[in-house]
Design a protein around this motif. Structure first.
Motif, PDB file in Angstrom:
ATOM      1  N   ALA B  59      18.573  13.267 -39.244  1.00  0.00           N
ATOM      2  CA  ALA B  59      17.285  13.791 -38.756  1.00  0.00           C
ATOM      3  C   ALA B  59      16.229  12.682 -38.744  1.00  0.00           C
ATOM      4  O   ALA B  59      15.467  12.566 -37.781  1.00  0.00           O
ATOM      5  N   LYS B  62      16.746  10.389 -35.771  1.00  0.00           N
ATOM      6  CA  LYS B  62      16.280  10.994 -34.513  1.00  0.00           C
ATOM      7  C   LYS B  62      14.755  11.055 -34.473  1.00  0.00           C
ATOM      8  O   LYS B  62      14.147  10.871 -33.411  1.00  0.00           O
ATOM      9  N   LEU B  63      14.179  11.310 -35.631  1.00  0.00           N
ATOM     10  CA  LEU B  63      12.720  11.356 -35.703  1.00  0.00           C
ATOM     11  C   LEU B  63      12.132  10.011 -35.274  1.00  0.00           C
ATOM     12  O   LEU B  63      11.155   9.955 -34.518  1.00  0.00           O
ATOM     13  N   LYS B  65      13.545   7.796 -33.342  1.00  0.00           N
ATOM     14  CA  LYS B  65      13.758   7.649 -31.897  1.00  0.00           C
ATOM     15  C   LYS B  65      12.705   8.440 -31.113  1.00  0.00           C
ATOM     16  O   LYS B  65      12.201   7.965 -30.100  1.00  0.00           O
ATOM     17  N   LEU B  66      12.421   9.644 -31.587  1.00  0.00           N
ATOM     18  CA  LEU B  66      11.493  10.519 -30.861  1.00  0.00           C
ATOM     19  C   LEU B  66      10.039  10.050 -30.968  1.00  0.00           C
ATOM     20  O   LEU B  66       9.215  10.397 -30.134  1.00  0.00           O
ATOM     21  N   THR B  67       9.743   9.302 -32.016  1.00  0.00           N
ATOM     22  CA  THR B  67       8.353   8.875 -32.203  1.00  0.00           C
ATOM     23  C   THR B  67       8.173   7.387 -31.896  1.00  0.00           C
ATOM     24  O   THR B  67       7.102   6.828 -32.135  1.00  0.00           O
ATOM     25  N   SER B  69       9.468   4.915 -33.457  1.00  0.00           N
ATOM     26  CA  SER B  69       9.414   4.098 -34.682  1.00  0.00           C
ATOM     27  C   SER B  69      10.739   3.349 -34.847  1.00  0.00           C
ATOM     28  O   SER B  69      11.697   3.600 -34.119  1.00  0.00           O
ATOM     29  N   VAL B  74      12.553   4.003 -40.783  1.00  0.00           N
ATOM     30  CA  VAL B  74      12.264   5.423 -41.014  1.00  0.00           C
ATOM     31  C   VAL B  74      13.428   6.103 -41.742  1.00  0.00           C
ATOM     32  O   VAL B  74      13.225   6.887 -42.677  1.00  0.00           O
ATOM     33  N   GLN B 284       4.825  12.334 -45.385  1.00  0.00           N
ATOM     34  CA  GLN B 284       4.861  12.694 -43.967  1.00  0.00           C
ATOM     35  C   GLN B 284       6.184  13.344 -43.567  1.00  0.00           C
ATOM     36  O   GLN B 284       6.323  13.791 -42.430  1.00  0.00           O
ATOM     37  N   TYR B 285       7.157  13.391 -44.490  1.00  0.00           N
ATOM     38  CA  TYR B 285       8.450  13.983 -44.147  1.00  0.00           C
ATOM     39  C   TYR B 285       8.509  15.476 -44.465  1.00  0.00           C
ATOM     40  O   TYR B 285       9.547  16.108 -44.344  1.00  0.00           O
ATOM     41  N   ILE B 288      10.047  17.915 -41.966  1.00  0.00           N
ATOM     42  CA  ILE B 288      11.510  17.816 -41.849  1.00  0.00           C
ATOM     43  C   ILE B 288      12.169  18.488 -43.051  1.00  0.00           C
ATOM     44  O   ILE B 288      13.129  19.255 -42.921  1.00  0.00           O
TER      45      ILE B 288
END
Lengths: 183, 833
Positions: B59, B62-63, B65-67, B69, B74, B284-285, B288
């Motif tokens: 997760a 992917k986070l 990749k999606l943001t 970063s 991450v 910040q997690y 998730i």
């Protein structure tokens, strides 16, 4: 005369487009929060005004659903059977119901790049194809919306956003049977 | 005077620089098989916490990749924060429980001996078997919010009392408020398994074992690390920690320890998703973390034979057998033989019958096969999650299939479809392929569901009634397990009915040739496992597809993409056989559900190191059996001796024997209160008896004399000793300290014994005179020898030994080695300086 006809047809199309179209997509912001974005540039400003009192764009916070970042049976079912048992009924969704659901915050949105997918690689071609098969026209990343249950878990599948058109979805209904035809 | 004292102090300080070094580790408790079985009824005070980071890691990747970063940064950071949050939450809940801020939740709501809060009992019953239960969630939330109030713990205790009548004594682990010198929780990051876990590798420790233990303590940093430092966490997939709880009164812990673990697991599961402290810990997690299925990512495992849940003979406990298989280093190559992957699994209970006296405390979980503890944990968790995923995927497929079948294949239509498919065969024709298909169909259904011939029908009936899979897995299914099985049950009657009507001898005539590979894989695995035939089921169905374009049931996608994957089932037999396969897959998942999935509202735990937990709970193994049978042998042999008037060597007591007195046999001989042979002096008797009589010589026992009320005789005949030897620190120093027939005794080395009696009965003087003058002592000696041998049984007489880290380390540092003379003391948990 024919020119007037074309004009009238285009006017009606625009009207109906405005009345029923809604473009939405999901994203993660830099604070690692999930959001559903309503883009009213392509749709109806009144929708954004109703949802967030903005004219062009609404960013709706979407809380991560319980047990969704997991390789559970339900999440496996959703991602492996999208387009097969989770199907587009081709019925265009009542936009008010969609808006009500989004405003309530009790929804779960996913696409083929979803963080919830623990089955396929990130942005896998196969999963993208399965999601794309939901839409009658080519859309890069159709967004599928589910209900969220009172315990925070993912509930029943509701809609799929194919560009500016939102359709009603169903589970286990896309089945053809020859049994009754034969006898 | 002052100078002398000061010099003495200085000398002591210099000569014993390491005395009293604390390692923040509980003493090791070594046990043999029987004691290990008994220990399963005691709550664990040292546990391993295993954190599986694989799904969170995916997760985080992917986070990133999606943001936009950096995925590496991450992912690593997210995993560290996840571990940090889990460990801290564990410690926070522990402190709240010890500080009387959170009450204990009863692990057993049927118990009578302690107070049960009414609402908790009510909600437990109401929520049992439910996927999620709002009333229980709100209840836990209230308790948690109360624990967070900025007020004294006494005021929280009062509030909890008002909420649900939580009693100050019965529902809290400590009687008074938490003190710094009181209970402690030690956390260590496990780098490598070592002699610091020696009790998991062996039973009775010898000098070498103690020395290795001391050496490991000397290099403790090589094996254990700090919990909150992540630079030594080389493995991003899995991390293993050791938590030791110390300082709780032993009596309290033994009474309430299971409630403690039950509470910790329940509060943890709730707090991880809902408590504000987790938001602070996870940074910040947080969003998730809220979506993780935390119950299946965190696992508690006792670091001993003790338990986290009080053992009961149920599927939860039996299912723990699977975790021992997942821990094996060669699981991946041996998985084919594992029952969980068998055609139709027998179930975890089968192991109890086929292997009742399995190994224990001999590194049964393959700890030594891995260089690093995290590698061991990764092997176990990847085997667990891999198996879980395989079975889950098959179940999802199976459940969807039955849901579709039950919606689109009306039961009354089967016979018509069956006749249509096999029309040519029924009309005395048909080719071999069609006959084979019919043969497969009928044999698979006979095996699964025939009222007389089926070997699994009974199991299906039982499992159909369970809701275990509904609770853990099947939230998405339209039908519950009972309904799915019910559809199959009725459908199978149709199939068996159709098969029974066939003129089988005519159809399967001499020319018929059975091609075994066409059977479903589950059937082949069950009936011809040793041949390992690969099923051609799908290939044979595919052959049919080319001939028959329109399947009986298909997905709508089939219209655009006419591939086999878009077919639900082709014809009657294909539908029926897929249904049977689906039922087998659901049966497998139901059978092993509790091995694979944690309960919905509690983080996972098991008794991996103690296979006797389930053997004892299910009464397959009786740790007292050997003791009882041993005593029976002794008494019966002595009985024979006593009854044989011509047998000499009977032991007699004099009139001065006081019934009820607790005394050792040795002492009686010394005092001249009993006679063995008048020709021998007491010392010689003791020496002579030692060989045969062994450990019982020094055992304090109560004297019991039959017919004491009106005894006409002056002498007593010894008729046997009944003793229940249970736990001794040392062979030959058994001490009896429990049992209604034994008085209180000094118990400095905490040995335990169920009871001991020296039994005499009155006999006439003339009789004793006759017996004393005759022949050898065959029967009696035989009895003693047998007793002695039985007491030396290393496995089946409960025994335990200790290793106190600071004592052993001090001795080692003082001498540079462990002296042989210290071993006995160490075993008793004593220091040796």
């Amino acid at each position: 005369m024919s020119l007037i006809r074309v004009f009238l047809f285009s006017f009606i199309m625009i009207l109906s487009h405005n009345a029923y179209s809604l473009v939405f997509y999901n994203q993660w912001n830099q604070s690692f929060e999930k959001e559903l974005v309503l883009d009213c540039d392509y749709g109806e400003e009144s929708i954004c005004l109703e949802v967030c009192n903005e004219e062009r764009l609404c960013v709706v916070k979407e809380e991560v659903c319980q047990n969704c970042v997991a390789n559970t049976a339900q999440m496996s079912d959703v991602f492996t059977n999208m387009g097969r048992t989770y199907v587009n009924t081709t019925e265009i969704a009542d936009i008010d119901s969609v808006i009500d659901l989004i405003k309530s915050g009790e929804f779960v949105s996913i696409n083929s790049k979803s963080l919830y997918n623990m089955i396929y690689e990130f942005d896998s071609f196969e999963l993208r194809q399965n999601f794309q098969s939901l839409c009658p026209v080519h859309v890069g990343y159709p967004v599928v919306i589910f209900d969220k249950l009172s315990n925070g878990e993912m509930g029943k599948v509701r809609y799929v956003g194919c560009g500016d058109t939102t359709y009603v979805m169903d589970h286990n209904s896309g089945i053809s049977s020859t049994i009754s035809e034969l006898y | 005077m002052f100078k002398i004292l000061f010099s003495l102090f200085l000398a002591m300080t210099i000569s014993l620089p390491t005395l009293g070094k604390e390692f923040d580790l509980n003493p090791l408790r070594f046990t043999n098989r029987a004691q290990c079985a008994l220990d399963s009824n005691m709550p664990a005070d040292s546990v391993f916490l295993i954190i599986n980071n694989v799904d969170p890691g995916r997760a985080f990747y992917k986070l990133a990749k999606l943001t936009g970063s950096d995925p590496k940064v991450v992912t690593k950071n997210g995993i560290e924060v996840f571990r940090y949050t889990v460990i801290n939450l564990f410690q926070i809940i522990h402190n709240k429980l010890l500080n009387r801020e959170l009450p204990l939740l009863p692990s057993d709501t049927t118990r009578l001996e302690r107070h049960l809060p009414d609402d908790y009992t009510k909600f437990s019953a109401k929520c049992s078997g439910q996927n999620s239960c709002k009333s229980m969630q709100s209840y836990i939330q209230f308790l948690w919010e109360n624990s967070e109030r900025k007020t004294s713990s006494a005021s929280k205790v009062i509030k909890n009392y008002e909420l649900d009548n939580f009693h100050s004594k019965d529902n809290y682990l400590v009687e008074k408020n938490f003190e710094k010198e009181g209970p402690k929780l030690f956390c260590h990051y496990l780098k490598k398994f070592s002699p610091l876990q020696a009790h998991l590798y062996g039973t009775k420790p010898n000098r070498k074992a103690y020395e290795q233990f001391a050496v490991a303590l000397d290099k403790i940093d090589d094996y254990l690390g700090e919990c909150d430092r992540f630079d030594n966490h080389e493995n991003l997939k899995v991390a293993a920690y050791q938590f030791d709880i110390a300082g709780v009164k032993e009596k309290h812990w033994n009474e309430l320890g299971f409630d403690y673990w039950h509470s910790l697991k329940t509060y943890f599961s709730w707090a991880f998703r809902n408590a504000s402290v987790v938001r602070e810990l996870s940074n910040q997690y947080y969003s998730i973390f809220k979506g993780l299925e935390i119950e299946n990512l965190v696992m508690l495992m006792p670091n001993s034979c003790k338990s986290i849940e009080a053992p009961k003979c149920n599927s939860d406990l039996l299912g723990q057998k699977a975790i021992r298989e997942f821990a094996q280093s060669d699981f991946k190559t041996q998985a084919f033989d594992a029952d969980i992957f068998d055609g139709v699994p027998n179930g975890p209970q089968d192991d109890l019958v086929t292997d009742p006296f399995t190994e224990v405390n001999t590194d049964i979980l393959d700890l030594s096969e891995f260089d690093l503890a995290s590698q061991w944990a990764q092997n176990m968790t990847s085997n667990l999650s891999g198996t879980r995923n395989t079975i889950k995927n098959n179940v999802v497929k199976a459940v969807n299939f039955i849901n579709i079948m039950s919606r689109h294949f009306p039961l009354q239509k089967f016979e018509v479809e069956f006749q249509k498919q096999f029309q040519t065969i029924l009309n005395s024709g048909g080719n071999n392929a069609a006959k084979n298909e019919l043969y497969y169909l009928c044999s698979e259904y006979y095996f699964l569901a025939h009222e007389t011939f089926s070997s699994v029908r009974g199991n299906l009936d039982v499992l159909a009634k369970t809701n275990i899979l509904d609770e853990m897995v099947l939230g998405f299914s339209q039908k519950n397990i009972s309904e799915l099985f019910s559809y199959f049950d009725i459908f199978s009657k149709q199939v068996i009915g159709a098969c029974s009507k066939l003129s089988q001898k005519e159809i399967f005539d001499d020319e018929f040739e059975l091609e075994k590979a066409g059977y479903a894989q589950w059937y082949l695995d069950k009936t011809a496992k040793e041949k390992r035939i690969q099923s051609q089921f799908k290939a044979k169905q595919l052959e049919k597809l080319s001939k028959r374009v329109q399947p009986l049931i298909s997905y709508k996608l089939f219209e655009s993409y006419p591939t086999f994957d878009n077919i639900v089932c082709l014809d009657a037999s294909h539908c029926a056989r897929e249904l049977a396969t689906s039922v087998v897959e659901i049966f497998r998942a139901v059978t092993y559900a509790s091995s694979l999935w944690a309960k919905k509202d509690q983080i996972a735990s098991n008794s991996g190191f103690n296979p006797y937990a389930e053997r004892l709970a299910c009464k397959v193994y009786d740790p007292w059996f050997k003791t009882k049978s041993m005593i029976f042998n002794l008494v019966s042999d002595i009985g024979q001796a006593a009854l044989t008037f011509t047998t000499p060597g009977l032991i007699y007591g004099r009139l001065g024997l006081q019934p009820g007195r607790v005394v050792s046999f040795k002492q009686l001989v010394k005092e001249g209160m009993i006679e063995y042979d008048p020709q021998m002096k007491p010392q010689r008797i003791v020496a002579g008896l030692a060989a045969d009589f062994g450990p019982l010589l020094g055992v304090p026992c109560k004297i019991s004399i039959a017919n004491t009320a009106n005894n006409p005789y002056e002498n007593f005949r010894f008729v046997g000793i009944s003793a229940g030897t249970c736990s001794s620190k040392e062979e030959h120093t058994t001490i009896a300290n429990s049992g209604s027939d034994v008085s209180d005794l000094p118990v400095e080395d905490r040995s335990a014994c169920a009871g001991c009696q020296i039994n005499f009965e009155g006999v006439a003087t003339s009789l004793t005179h006759v017996a004393q003058n005759v022949g050898p002592i065959y029967f009696l000696v035989r009895g003693f020898v047998r007793l002695y041998k039985a007491l030396k049984d290393p496995h089946n007489i409960p025994r335990d030994w200790e290793a106190v880290p600071s004592d052993i380390y001090d001795t080692y540092k003082k001498y540079g080695y462990i002296p042989e003379r210290c071993v006995k003391k160490f075993r008793k948990g004593r220091a040796c300086r």
